[in-house]
Design a protein around this motif. Sequence first.
Motif, PDB file in Angstrom:
ATOM      1  N   GLU A  82      69.554  -1.431 -60.565  1.00 33.28           N
ATOM      2  CA  GLU A  82      68.553  -1.069 -61.223  1.00 33.28           C
ATOM      3  C   GLU A  82      69.013  -0.478 -62.784  1.00 33.28           C
ATOM      4  OE1 GLU A  82      66.709   2.450 -61.565  1.00 33.28           O
ATOM      5  OE2 GLU A  82      69.082   2.771 -61.788  1.00 33.28           O
ATOM      6  N   THR A  84      67.620   2.428 -64.464  1.00 35.36           N
ATOM      7  CA  THR A  84      67.448   3.919 -64.836  1.00 35.36           C
ATOM      8  C   THR A  84      68.717   4.616 -64.986  1.00 35.36           C
ATOM      9  OG1 THR A  84      65.067   3.397 -64.150  1.00 35.36           O
ATOM     10  CG2 THR A  84      65.709   5.703 -64.651  1.00 35.36           C
ATOM     11  N   ARG A 113      70.689  -7.315 -56.147  1.00 33.32           N
ATOM     12  CA  ARG A 113      70.443  -6.829 -54.974  1.00 33.32           C
ATOM     13  C   ARG A 113      70.492  -7.778 -54.065  1.00 33.32           C
ATOM     14  NH1 ARG A 113      64.782  -3.396 -56.391  1.00 33.32           N
ATOM     15  NH2 ARG A 113      65.563  -2.356 -58.384  1.00 33.32           N
ATOM     16  N   GLU A 115      69.480  -8.586 -51.326  1.00 35.25           N
ATOM     17  CA  GLU A 115      68.381  -8.724 -50.286  1.00 35.25           C
ATOM     18  C   GLU A 115      68.078  -9.935 -49.518  1.00 35.25           C
ATOM     19  OE1 GLU A 115      64.533  -6.334 -51.518  1.00 35.25           O
ATOM     20  OE2 GLU A 115      65.413  -6.902 -53.688  1.00 35.25           O
ATOM     21  N   GLY A 120      60.024 -15.339 -54.556  1.00 39.04           N
ATOM     22  CA  GLY A 120      59.842 -14.079 -55.431  1.00 39.04           C
ATOM     23  C   GLY A 120      60.836 -13.075 -55.330  1.00 39.04           C
ATOM     24  N   TYR A 122      64.738 -12.332 -55.314  1.00 37.98           N
ATOM     25  CA  TYR A 122      66.082 -12.854 -55.659  1.00 37.98           C
ATOM     26  C   TYR A 122      67.293 -11.903 -55.416  1.00 37.98           C
ATOM     27  CZ  TYR A 122      62.659 -16.246 -57.538  1.00 37.98           C
ATOM     28  OH  TYR A 122      61.662 -17.081 -57.849  1.00 37.98           O
ATOM     29  N   GLN A 127      64.751  -8.108 -65.167  1.00 38.83           N
ATOM     30  CA  GLN A 127      63.817  -7.113 -65.644  1.00 38.83           C
ATOM     31  C   GLN A 127      63.759  -6.716 -67.125  1.00 38.83           C
ATOM     32  OE1 GLN A 127      64.364  -3.377 -63.773  1.00 38.83           O
ATOM     33  NE2 GLN A 127      63.942  -3.900 -61.627  1.00 38.83           N
ATOM     34  N   GLU A 131      62.707   3.496 -70.642  1.00 39.29           N
ATOM     35  CA  GLU A 131      62.835   4.778 -70.404  1.00 39.29           C
ATOM     36  C   GLU A 131      62.467   5.596 -71.357  1.00 39.29           C
ATOM     37  OE1 GLU A 131      63.479   4.981 -67.222  1.00 39.29           O
ATOM     38  OE2 GLU A 131      64.369   3.002 -66.805  1.00 39.29           O
ATOM     39  N   ARG A 256      58.154   4.066 -52.978  1.00 32.85           N
ATOM     40  CA  ARG A 256      59.061   3.308 -53.943  1.00 32.85           C
ATOM     41  C   ARG A 256      60.476   3.269 -53.319  1.00 32.85           C
ATOM     42  NH1 ARG A 256      58.441   0.822 -57.345  1.00 32.85           N
ATOM     43  NH2 ARG A 256      59.519   1.753 -58.990  1.00 32.85           N
ATOM     44  N   TYR A 260      64.829   8.674 -57.120  1.00 34.18           N
ATOM     45  CA  TYR A 260      64.578   9.727 -58.338  1.00 34.18           C
ATOM     46  C   TYR A 260      63.114  10.089 -58.784  1.00 34.18           C
ATOM     47  CZ  TYR A 260      65.055   5.258 -60.722  1.00 34.18           C
ATOM     48  OH  TYR A 260      64.814   3.888 -61.193  1.00 34.18           O
ATOM     49  N   TYR A 261      62.065   9.545 -58.113  1.00 33.38           N
ATOM     50  CA  TYR A 261      60.708   9.762 -58.679  1.00 33.38           C
ATOM     51  C   TYR A 261      60.208  11.169 -58.239  1.00 33.38           C
ATOM     52  CZ  TYR A 261      60.851   4.828 -59.662  1.00 33.38           C
ATOM     53  OH  TYR A 261      61.008   3.512 -60.434  1.00 33.38           O
ATOM     54  N   GLY A 278      54.945  -7.210 -56.128  1.00 33.40           N
ATOM     55  CA  GLY A 278      55.009  -6.044 -57.163  1.00 33.40           C
ATOM     56  C   GLY A 278      55.694  -6.635 -58.290  1.00 33.40           C
ATOM     57  N   ILE A 279      54.918  -6.788 -59.593  1.00 33.80           N
ATOM     58  CA  ILE A 279      55.496  -7.484 -60.807  1.00 33.80           C
ATOM     59  C   ILE A 279      55.978  -6.526 -61.520  1.00 33.80           C
ATOM     60  CG2 ILE A 279      53.942  -9.524 -60.880  1.00 33.80           C
ATOM     61  CD1 ILE A 279      52.104  -8.116 -62.603  1.00 33.80           C
ATOM     62  N   GLY A 280      56.052  -5.327 -61.075  1.00 34.48           N
ATOM     63  CA  GLY A 280      56.775  -3.838 -62.134  1.00 34.48           C
ATOM     64  C   GLY A 280      56.275  -2.921 -61.282  1.00 34.48           C
ATOM     65  N   GLY A 301      59.854   5.853 -66.745  1.00 35.26           N
ATOM     66  CA  GLY A 301      59.921   4.539 -67.298  1.00 35.26           C
ATOM     67  C   GLY A 301      59.447   3.581 -66.558  1.00 35.26           C
ATOM     68  N   GLY A 303      60.198  -0.718 -64.453  1.00 41.37           N
ATOM     69  CA  GLY A 303      60.971  -2.167 -64.526  1.00 41.37           C
ATOM     70  C   GLY A 303      59.989  -2.929 -64.267  1.00 41.37           C
TER      71      GLY A 303
HETATM   72  P1  HAM Z   1      62.047  -1.463 -58.685  1.00 41.56           P
HETATM   73  O1  HAM Z   1      60.417  -1.078 -58.296  1.00 41.56           O
HETATM   74  O2  HAM Z   1      62.930  -1.299 -57.745  1.00 41.56           O
HETATM   75  O3  HAM Z   1      62.171  -0.288 -59.829  1.00 41.56           O
HETATM   76  O4  HAM Z   1      61.875  -2.888 -59.572  1.00 41.56           O
HETATM   77  C1  HAM Z   1      61.025  -3.178 -60.547  1.00 41.56           C
HETATM   78  C2  HAM Z   1      60.351  -4.461 -60.504  1.00 41.56           C
HETATM   79  O5  HAM Z   1      61.688  -5.368 -60.283  1.00 41.56           O
HETATM   80  C3  HAM Z   1      59.931  -4.951 -59.130  1.00 41.56           C
HETATM   81  O6  HAM Z   1      58.382  -4.489 -59.224  1.00 41.56           O
HETATM   82  C4  HAM Z   1      59.844  -6.503 -58.985  1.00 41.56           C
HETATM   83  O7  HAM Z   1      59.031  -6.849 -59.910  1.00 41.56           O
HETATM   84  C5  HAM Z   1      61.155  -6.566 -59.858  1.00 41.56           C
HETATM   85  N1  HAM Z   1      62.269  -6.684 -58.554  1.00 41.56           N
HETATM   86  C6  HAM Z   1      62.815  -5.983 -57.715  1.00 41.56           C
HETATM   87  N2  HAM Z   1      63.500  -6.257 -57.006  1.00 41.56           N
HETATM   88  C7  HAM Z   1      63.506  -7.706 -57.238  1.00 41.56           C
HETATM   89  C8  HAM Z   1      64.026  -9.025 -56.421  1.00 41.56           C
HETATM   90  N3  HAM Z   1      64.862  -9.058 -55.336  1.00 41.56           N
HETATM   91  N4  HAM Z   1      63.658 -10.214 -56.869  1.00 41.56           N
HETATM   92  C9  HAM Z   1      62.794 -10.258 -57.874  1.00 41.56           C
HETATM   93  N5  HAM Z   1      62.382  -9.221 -58.500  1.00 41.56           N
HETATM   94  C10 HAM Z   1      62.598  -8.004 -58.119  1.00 41.56           C
HETATM   95  C11 HAM Z   1      63.347  -0.239 -60.605  1.00 41.56           C
HETATM   96  O8  HAM Z   1      64.192  -1.056 -60.587  1.00 41.56           O
HETATM   97  C12 HAM Z   1      63.039   1.032 -61.628  1.00 41.56           C
HETATM   98  N6  HAM Z   1      64.452   1.128 -62.382  1.00 41.56           N
HETATM   99  C13 HAM Z   1      62.231   1.015 -62.522  1.00 41.56           C
HETATM  100  C14 HAM Z   1      62.076   2.241 -63.357  1.00 41.56           C
HETATM  101  C15 HAM Z   1      62.363   2.385 -64.546  1.00 41.56           C
HETATM  102  N7  HAM Z   1      61.712   3.483 -62.805  1.00 41.56           N
HETATM  103  C16 HAM Z   1      61.861   4.515 -63.823  1.00 41.56           C
HETATM  104  N8  HAM Z   1      62.389   3.571 -65.026  1.00 41.56           N
END
Ligand code: HAM
Length: 420
Positions: A82, A84, A113, A115, A120, A122, A127, A131, A256, A260-261, A278-280, A301, A303
């Motif tokens: 990620e 942040t 990651r 996963e 959808g 991966y 992203q 921030e 989430r 850190y939130y 989840g698109i963001g 912030g 993503g």
């Molecule tokens: P997150 O919710 O883990 O947040 O990821 C943000 C977005 O990335 C998700 O809503 C999703 O759209 C996309 N995403 C996450 N994992 C996958 C995956 N395996 N495959 C496809 N898309 C994925 C963060 O990463 C935080 N850093 C966001 C943030 C920034 N919070 C504060 N500042």
Amino acid sequence: MTPFQAPKGVPDYFPPVSASFAAVRDTLVESARRAGYGHVELPVFEETALFARGVGESTDVVSKEMYTFADRGDRSVTLRPEGTAGVMRAVVEHGLDRGSLPVKLCYAGPFFRYERPQAGRYRQLQQVGVEAIGVDDPALDAEVIAVADAGFRALGLTGYRLEMTSLGDSTCRPQYREKLQAFLAALPLDEETRRRAEINPLRVLDDKRPEVREMVADAPLMVDNLSPETREHYEQVKGYLSALGVKYVENPRMVRGLDYYTKTTFEFVHDGLGAQSGIGGGGHYDGLMEQLGGQPLAGVGFGLGVDRTLLACRAEGITPGDVTRCDVFGVPLGDAAKGRVVALAGELRAAGVRTDLAYGGRGLKGAMKAADKSGARFALVLGDRDIEAGAAQLKELATGEQRQIPLDGAVAAVLEALGR
Ligand code: HAM
């Protein structure tokens, strides 16, 4: 030999879809630019401890999903899961937190990651993130959310909703956590769920199994146990969102995947995507900078998942960007004509016209087929005999309409035909 394949769960993007992919990314970035976020380019791998400490040891992301390896100097490094933590590391390292605040940064790129891959989801995901660091202001939380919303709208998306809640902060979450744990301890939960309740009781509230849902239906909620300050913070965020015209629904059971939130957290959920909806997502964080050795400054912030946003566009029948490769496709018939068309292609490109041509000495039929496939608006056909006549044929591919243009001055004629 069996041909190579991309690593499991890693998408490839090529034309024409890659044009839409880039358009999604650029549209989301542009939305951040309009709010004054400056581009930041950060390493794709960092010291492993940064994520362990920043994202949280007990999260799935850190405990199960990181691509961690020893480099040749035997240092443990990790492909960023990620963005942040890395942004915060860079802000503190370069002393940006000692300059004018808030620091507003935007990034785009791949994250990793491990996963279980599915539609959808991966292992290399893309992203666009922002921030805003150094000022704790509910209006800034609202701005971040509004920037994401505006990005999705600019793509033409409508089939999503914004879910939001407040996770409280150190003044009220520990007390709430105890209250929730006491509630959960009195339930007949299975062993594994009981363990989860010990480590992260909030996640039990998000359990999808109907029998668990029923048991936790009356569980105490964080939003009902906020301190007066965090409650006021949350109310103000909602007020600013209304002022910005951003619609939201409250989801007090939102969980989430990152530790850190604090205070405001949110997710954009699209209905056309199935399980990975989840698109963001993002939110506010108070302790992260201090946790990473910096000052006690807040941040907020998001993503946004570019891969999933592209899938959402597809689900809504939207094709972002220009998926055509070129405007003009040259069709030379004969050797002398080829020389002229090659030169003309160079001139057209210099004039800003996207130009390709038929290579490999194809005949008229094959070359016209390639022209059609290219998505070009015009084919520029030139035979050796046309050269003597000093003219070329410009054929509009959609209509079949053909006009003759002078060879000298072909660039001007093409520009005119394109309406430029
Ligand atoms: P997150 O919710 O883990 O947040 O990821 C943000 C977005 O990335 C998700 O809503 C999703 O759209 C996309 N995403 C996450 N994992 C996958 C995956 N395996 N495959 C496809 N898309 C994925 C963060 O990463 C935080 N850093 C966001 C943030 C920034 N919070 C504060 N500042």
